[in-house]
Design an enzyme around this catalytic site. Structure first.
Site, mmCIF file in Angstrom:
data_model
loop_
_atom_site.group_PDB
_atom_site.id
_atom_site.type_symbol
_atom_site.label_atom_id
_atom_site.label_comp_id
_atom_site.label_asym_id
_atom_site.label_seq_id
_atom_site.Cartn_x
_atom_site.Cartn_y
_atom_site.Cartn_z
ATOM 1 N N GLN A 7 0.826 -1.199 0.000
ATOM 2 C CA GLN A 7 0.000 0.000 0.000
ATOM 3 C C GLN A 7 0.868 1.260 0.000
ATOM 4 O O GLN A 7 1.900 1.311 0.656
ATOM 5 C CB GLN A 7 -0.896 -0.008 1.251
ATOM 6 C CG GLN A 7 -2.141 0.820 1.106
ATOM 7 C CD GLN A 7 -3.229 0.422 2.106
ATOM 8 O OE1 GLN A 7 -3.256 -0.698 2.578
ATOM 9 N NE2 GLN A 7 -4.122 1.322 2.411
ATOM 10 N N SER A 35 3.937 -6.617 2.745
ATOM 11 C CA SER A 35 2.592 -6.514 3.322
ATOM 12 C C SER A 35 1.546 -7.004 2.314
ATOM 13 O O SER A 35 1.511 -8.190 1.984
ATOM 14 C CB SER A 35 2.328 -5.071 3.771
ATOM 15 O OG SER A 35 1.137 -4.981 4.512
ATOM 16 N N LEU A 36 0.697 -6.120 1.801
ATOM 17 C CA LEU A 36 -0.273 -6.491 0.767
ATOM 18 C C LEU A 36 0.404 -7.247 -0.380
ATOM 19 O O LEU A 36 -0.156 -8.190 -0.949
ATOM 20 C CB LEU A 36 -0.932 -5.208 0.228
ATOM 21 C CG LEU A 36 -1.575 -5.302 -1.153
ATOM 22 C CD1 LEU A 36 -2.845 -6.116 -1.092
ATOM 23 C CD2 LEU A 36 -1.829 -3.929 -1.731
ATOM 24 N N ARG A 38 -9.508 -8.482 2.957
ATOM 25 C CA ARG A 38 -8.477 -7.925 3.839
ATOM 26 C C ARG A 38 -8.648 -6.407 3.962
ATOM 27 O O ARG A 38 -8.592 -5.842 5.059
ATOM 28 C CB ARG A 38 -7.100 -8.257 3.250
ATOM 29 C CG ARG A 38 -5.896 -7.734 4.031
ATOM 30 C CD ARG A 38 -4.626 -8.099 3.271
ATOM 31 N NE ARG A 38 -3.405 -7.890 4.030
ATOM 32 C CZ ARG A 38 -2.659 -6.806 3.973
ATOM 33 N NH1 ARG A 38 -3.035 -5.796 3.185
ATOM 34 N NH2 ARG A 38 -1.542 -6.713 4.682
#
Length: 293
Positions: free
Chosen positions: A9, A88-89, A113
């Site tokens: 992100q 992360s993502l 999510r």
């Protein structure tokens, strides 16, 4: 050895993926499939929306995932990873690109999510802060010393760049102490909440049910996961690590070092932006980096 890495992100920008959509029939087909799965035309927001449109959590995470994964898919036989990882993502993108998850299942999980994280953010006001030029151990020590508040290390991005996460009073107190301890900067970030901290527990619990109900396959190469910076190929191990991800730190520095120790000397970032290329170079100047958007 080639390591493909996938951004998280913050990498989004208006116009992302538009060239792919217009010039590659497979990309167009996958983007349209994504519009159907999500129930709204995410491509309109990606290609010609506003920065504000793209900042909506329900848009940001699927948009970055789609740009990254569709890039990998359009490479066809050229995509021959020796290993993958995502920040992360980006870990979801890495798993789909390596064949551990189907495109459709990966997109559904990313969408769930995003929604679960948004709910957790709204339930408990919280934030994150970037800390520059202070040893990881010192940052950990100061975070651990804050009484009666949640403050943890969330992203180990590269040596001298760490992100902390927690309650707003906790982050304020930690920033004050970190600057006093010699940090060049301890700056609160414009984010919706305390990602990769215990405050994401409601989102973790919600996402866990969806992950457990999803079929995972053996990937074509090891996927280095955020939780322990280690390679995984066993589907059940991948699931367990993915469930733990939302409340655990992203060990990016350790991940890159482990990939290099295992033979990676060429890092290719697939997706919007070039943040990961910069981080990889700060971790090890000797490796080759490139990006594809």
């Amino acid at each position: 050895m080639k390591a493909y890495v996938f951004p998280g992100q913050g990498a989004q920008f208006v116009g992302m993926g538009k060239d792919l959509y217009e010039n590659n029939p497979l990309a167009k087909e996958l983007f349209e499939k994504a519009n159907d799965i999500l129930g709204f035309r995410i491509t309109d927001m990606m290609f010609s929306g506003t920065d504000e449109d793209l900042r909506q959590t329900k848009v940001t995470q699927p948009a970055i995932f789609l740009h990254s994964v569709i890039l990998a898919k359009t490479l066809g036989d050229q995509f021959q990873p020796d290993m993958t990882a995502g920040h992360s993502l980006g870990e979801f993108s890495a798993l789909v690109a390596a064949g551990a998850l189907s495109f459709e299942d990966g997109l559904v999980l990313v969408s769930k999510r995003a929604m679960a994280m948004q709910k957790a953010c709204e339930a408990t006001p919280s934030t994150m802060a970037a800390v520059l030029a202070l040893a990881d151990e010192k940052v950990e020590e100061i975070c651990g010393s804050i009484q009666d508040e949640i403050v943890v290390c969330a992203n180990y991005n590269c040596p001298g760049q760490l992100v902390i996460s927690g309650s707003i009073p906790g982050i304020d107190a930690a920033c004050e102490q970190l600057l006093a301890a010699g940090a060049k900067r301890a700056l609160k970030l414009n984010v919706g909440g305390a990602f990769h901290s215990p405050l994401m527990e409601p989102a973790r619990a919600e996402l866990a049910a969806a992950i457990e109900a999803t079929t995972f396959n053996t990937p074509v190469c090891p996927v280095y996961q955020n939780v322990n910076a280690s390679p995984a190929t066993d589907p059940s191990t991948i699931q367990t690590n993915l469930i733990a991800q939302l409340t655990s730190p992203v060990r990016w520095t350790q991940t890159v070092l482990n990939m290099i120790a295992d033979g990676a000397d060429h890092f290719i970032e697939l997706g919007p932006g070039n943040v990961l290329q910069g981080l990889v170079k700060k971790i090890n100047k000797e490796v080759t980096t490139e990006g594809m958007q």
